[in-house]
Design a protein around this motif. Structure first.
Motif: not given
Length: 138
Positions: A32-40, A125-138
């Motif tokens: 069950g261990e995971c690493v975040n690799v992306g956002v949809l 939406p595209e700016a929100e995707l960038r924000r979520l990606f930066d916050q949750l993946v990078l």
């Protein structure tokens, strides 16, 4: 005497609801261990479906030294292709953005899995995707 500052409010901005899910790599499903690799991210009003992905190979291999790195990369490329909806999306290419999002976020027991779907409001939406990606993946 009290001093008041008036701020100028921006013009009315139209907000759209959106749904998003984090894409996770789970190299050993039984642990069950995971690493975040992306956002949809899917925005119905804008018919916008997009993904941003990034595989931190060192983090993945820390969870499982024999993880199928190339398999994870191919799965992430496939997710991005389905989002774009072009010929590389295969049979999903003819589906609507909403149908493709639902297919991509369906629960699965594989090395690359979607997390739960969350919602929000955005004007871009595209700016929100960038924000979520930066916050949750990078």
């Amino acid at each position: 005497m009290t001093e008041f500052t008036l701020s100028v409010l921006p013009a009315t901005v139209e907000l759209h609801d959106y749904e998003y899910a984090v894409i996770r790599a789970v190299p050993r499903v039984e642990r069950g261990e995971c690493v975040n690799v992306g956002v949809l991210l899917y925005c119905r009003q804008e018919s916008h479906l997009a993904a941003r992905t990034h595989l931190d190979q060192a983090r993945l291999l820390a969870l499982d030294p024999v993880a199928d790195v190339q398999g994870v990369r191919r799965a992430l490329q496939g997710i991005e292709a389905v989002c774009h909806g072009g010929p590389q999306a295969g049979p999903a290419a003819g589906d609507s953005a909403g149908q493709r999002f639902r297919w991509l976020t369906a629960p699965r027991s594989a090395i690359v899995q979607p997390g739960p779907v969350h919602t929000g409001l955005t004007a871009d939406p595209e700016a929100e995707l960038r924000r979520l990606f930066d916050q949750l993946v990078l």
